[in-house]
Enzyme design. Structure first.
Site, PDB file in Angstrom:
ATOM      1  N   CYS A   1     141.306  70.660  -7.770  1.00 44.85           N
ATOM      2  CA  CYS A   1     139.933  70.508  -8.254  1.00 44.85           C
ATOM      3  C   CYS A   1     139.773  70.867  -9.727  1.00 44.85           C
ATOM      4  CB  CYS A   1     138.955  71.299  -7.386  1.00 44.85           C
ATOM      5  SG  CYS A   1     139.201  73.088  -7.369  1.00 44.85           S
TER       6      CYS A   1
ATOM      7  N   HIS B   1     135.907  76.357  -5.524  1.00 50.81           N
ATOM      8  CA  HIS B   1     136.068  74.919  -5.727  1.00 50.81           C
ATOM      9  C   HIS B   1     135.139  74.502  -6.853  1.00 50.81           C
ATOM     10  CE1 HIS B   1     137.171  70.860  -4.546  1.00 50.81           C
ATOM     11  NE2 HIS B   1     135.895  70.519  -4.568  1.00 50.81           N
TER      12      HIS B   1
ATOM     13  N   HIS C   1     134.769  65.206  -7.444  1.00 49.84           N
ATOM     14  CA  HIS C   1     135.704  66.324  -7.301  1.00 49.84           C
ATOM     15  C   HIS C   1     136.978  65.878  -6.590  1.00 49.84           C
ATOM     16  CE1 HIS C   1     134.673  67.332  -2.917  1.00 49.84           C
ATOM     17  NE2 HIS C   1     133.873  66.335  -3.215  1.00 49.84           N
TER      18      HIS C   1
END
Length: 156
Positions: A66, A117, A129
Protein backbone atom coordinates in the site's frame (compact mmCIF):
# COMPACT_ATOMS: atom_id res chain seq x y z
CA UNK A 1 16.81 -15.61 17.75
CA UNK A 2 13.10 -16.46 17.59
CA UNK A 3 12.21 -13.27 19.52
CA UNK A 4 14.27 -11.20 17.08
CA UNK A 5 12.46 -12.80 14.12
CA UNK A 6 9.08 -12.02 15.69
CA UNK A 7 10.10 -8.40 16.36
CA UNK A 8 11.22 -7.97 12.77
CA UNK A 9 7.97 -9.49 11.49
CA UNK A 10 5.81 -7.18 13.66
CA UNK A 11 7.83 -4.14 12.55
CA UNK A 12 7.29 -5.02 8.89
CA UNK A 13 3.56 -5.46 9.37
CA UNK A 14 3.14 -2.19 11.23
CA UNK A 15 4.83 -0.23 8.47
CA UNK A 16 3.05 -1.91 5.53
CA UNK A 17 6.50 -1.99 3.95
CA UNK A 18 10.06 -2.89 4.68
CA UNK A 19 11.92 -0.66 2.26
CA UNK A 20 13.99 2.31 3.47
CA UNK A 21 12.43 5.74 3.58
CA UNK A 22 12.93 8.50 1.07
CA UNK A 23 12.68 12.20 1.75
CA UNK A 24 10.18 14.65 0.32
CA UNK A 25 11.35 16.37 -2.82
CA UNK A 26 12.25 20.04 -2.52
CA UNK A 27 10.17 21.16 -5.51
CA UNK A 28 6.94 19.49 -4.45
CA UNK A 29 3.78 20.38 -6.41
CA UNK A 30 0.45 21.11 -4.75
CA UNK A 31 -1.29 17.93 -5.88
CA UNK A 32 -4.77 18.95 -4.73
CA UNK A 33 -4.84 22.44 -6.29
CA UNK A 34 -6.73 21.11 -9.35
CA UNK A 35 -8.97 18.33 -8.07
CA UNK A 36 -10.24 17.37 -11.53
CA UNK A 37 -6.75 16.94 -12.99
CA UNK A 38 -5.56 15.14 -9.86
CA UNK A 39 -8.49 12.72 -10.07
CA UNK A 40 -7.79 12.13 -13.79
CA UNK A 41 -4.16 11.29 -13.02
CA UNK A 42 -5.23 8.91 -10.25
CA UNK A 43 -7.79 7.17 -12.50
CA UNK A 44 -5.08 6.73 -15.14
CA UNK A 45 -2.79 5.21 -12.51
CA UNK A 46 -5.60 2.81 -11.58
CA UNK A 47 -6.02 1.77 -15.23
CA UNK A 48 -2.31 1.00 -15.49
CA UNK A 49 -1.99 -0.83 -12.16
CA UNK A 50 -5.44 -2.39 -11.63
CA UNK A 51 -5.15 -5.90 -10.22
CA UNK A 52 -1.39 -5.79 -9.59
CA UNK A 53 -1.06 -8.13 -6.60
CA UNK A 54 -0.18 -7.02 -3.11
CA UNK A 55 3.33 -7.92 -1.98
CA UNK A 56 4.82 -6.65 1.29
CA UNK A 57 7.83 -4.47 0.42
CA UNK A 58 6.98 -4.65 -3.30
CA UNK A 59 7.54 -1.69 -5.62
CA UNK A 60 6.77 -3.06 -9.09
CA UNK A 61 3.96 -4.47 -11.20
CA UNK A 62 5.02 -7.93 -10.03
CA UNK A 63 3.73 -6.92 -6.60
CA UNK A 64 3.35 -3.78 -4.52
CA UNK A 65 2.27 -2.86 -1.01
CA UNK A 66 0.00 0.00 0.00
CA UNK A 67 2.65 2.56 0.93
CA UNK A 68 4.77 1.57 -2.08
CA UNK A 69 1.78 2.20 -4.34
CA UNK A 70 1.37 5.66 -2.80
CA UNK A 71 5.08 6.38 -3.40
CA UNK A 72 4.88 5.14 -7.03
CA UNK A 73 1.71 7.13 -7.72
CA UNK A 74 2.98 10.42 -6.32
CA UNK A 75 6.34 10.03 -8.07
CA UNK A 76 5.03 9.02 -11.50
CA UNK A 77 1.91 11.20 -11.62
CA UNK A 78 2.95 14.31 -9.71
CA UNK A 79 6.76 14.23 -9.54
CA UNK A 80 6.56 14.19 -5.74
CA UNK A 81 8.83 12.04 -3.58
CA UNK A 82 7.06 10.72 -0.48
CA UNK A 83 8.42 8.68 2.43
CA UNK A 84 8.29 4.92 1.88
CA UNK A 85 6.31 3.60 4.86
CA UNK A 86 2.83 4.25 6.24
CA UNK A 87 4.44 5.13 9.57
CA UNK A 88 6.32 7.96 7.85
CA UNK A 89 3.55 8.95 5.43
CA UNK A 90 1.08 9.54 8.28
CA UNK A 91 3.25 12.42 9.51
CA UNK A 92 3.67 14.40 6.27
CA UNK A 93 1.70 17.42 5.14
CA UNK A 94 -1.25 18.58 7.17
CA UNK A 95 -4.14 16.84 8.85
CA UNK A 96 -7.45 16.88 6.95
CA UNK A 97 -10.90 16.25 8.37
CA UNK A 98 -12.69 13.37 6.65
CA UNK A 99 -15.45 15.76 5.56
CA UNK A 100 -12.88 18.02 3.85
CA UNK A 101 -11.09 15.38 1.75
CA UNK A 102 -9.95 16.30 -1.78
CA UNK A 103 -8.54 14.17 -4.59
CA UNK A 104 -4.94 13.30 -3.80
CA UNK A 105 -5.27 13.31 -0.02
CA UNK A 106 -3.92 10.26 1.79
CA UNK A 107 -6.38 8.20 3.83
CA UNK A 108 -5.11 5.93 6.59
CA UNK A 109 -6.68 2.95 8.28
CA UNK A 110 -5.93 0.87 11.38
CA UNK A 111 -6.46 -2.63 10.04
CA UNK A 112 -5.11 -4.57 13.00
CA UNK A 113 -3.49 -4.21 16.37
CA UNK A 114 -0.29 -2.82 14.86
CA UNK A 115 -1.00 -2.80 11.12
CA UNK A 116 -1.80 0.31 9.12
CA UNK A 117 -3.02 0.80 5.57
CA UNK A 118 -2.92 3.82 3.25
CA UNK A 119 -4.73 4.83 0.09
CA UNK A 120 -5.23 7.94 -2.05
CA UNK A 121 -8.59 9.71 -2.00
CA UNK A 122 -10.28 10.13 -5.40
CA UNK A 123 -13.47 11.98 -4.46
CA UNK A 124 -17.06 10.85 -3.91
CA UNK A 125 -15.95 8.69 -0.94
CA UNK A 126 -13.70 6.57 -3.21
CA UNK A 127 -10.01 5.81 -2.69
CA UNK A 128 -7.29 4.07 -4.68
CA UNK A 129 -5.04 1.57 -2.91
CA UNK A 130 -3.16 -1.73 -3.01
CA UNK A 131 -5.42 -4.19 -1.21
CA UNK A 132 -3.92 -7.29 0.40
CA UNK A 133 -6.73 -9.43 -1.03
CA UNK A 134 -7.39 -7.94 -4.47
CA UNK A 135 -4.31 -5.92 -5.35
CA UNK A 136 -4.56 -2.40 -6.76
CA UNK A 137 -8.17 -1.32 -6.74
CA UNK A 138 -10.69 1.40 -5.91
CA UNK A 139 -12.75 1.06 -2.72
CA UNK A 140 -15.37 3.12 -0.92
CA UNK A 141 -14.85 4.80 2.42
CA UNK A 142 -18.52 3.94 3.02
CA UNK A 143 -17.83 0.20 2.77
CA UNK A 144 -18.54 -1.26 6.23
CA UNK A 145 -14.99 -2.62 6.57
CA UNK A 146 -13.20 0.61 5.60
CA UNK A 147 -15.66 2.79 7.50
CA UNK A 148 -14.85 1.09 10.82
CA UNK A 149 -11.10 0.99 10.11
CA UNK A 150 -10.71 4.66 9.04
CA UNK A 151 -8.09 6.42 11.15
CA UNK A 152 -6.91 9.76 9.71
CA UNK A 153 -6.22 11.74 6.55
CA UNK A 154 -3.28 13.89 5.43
CA UNK A 155 -2.75 16.36 2.61
CA UNK A 156 0.88 16.07 1.45
Amino acid sequence: MRVLAILIFVTLLSACSSAPSQSLSAGKKNVSSNASETKNQLIQMHREWKGVPYRLGGMSKKGIDCSGFVVQTYQSRFGVQLPRTTAQQKDIGKSVNKSQLRAGDLVFFKTGWSTRHVGIYLGDSQFLHASTSQGVMISSLNNSYWKQKYWLSRRP
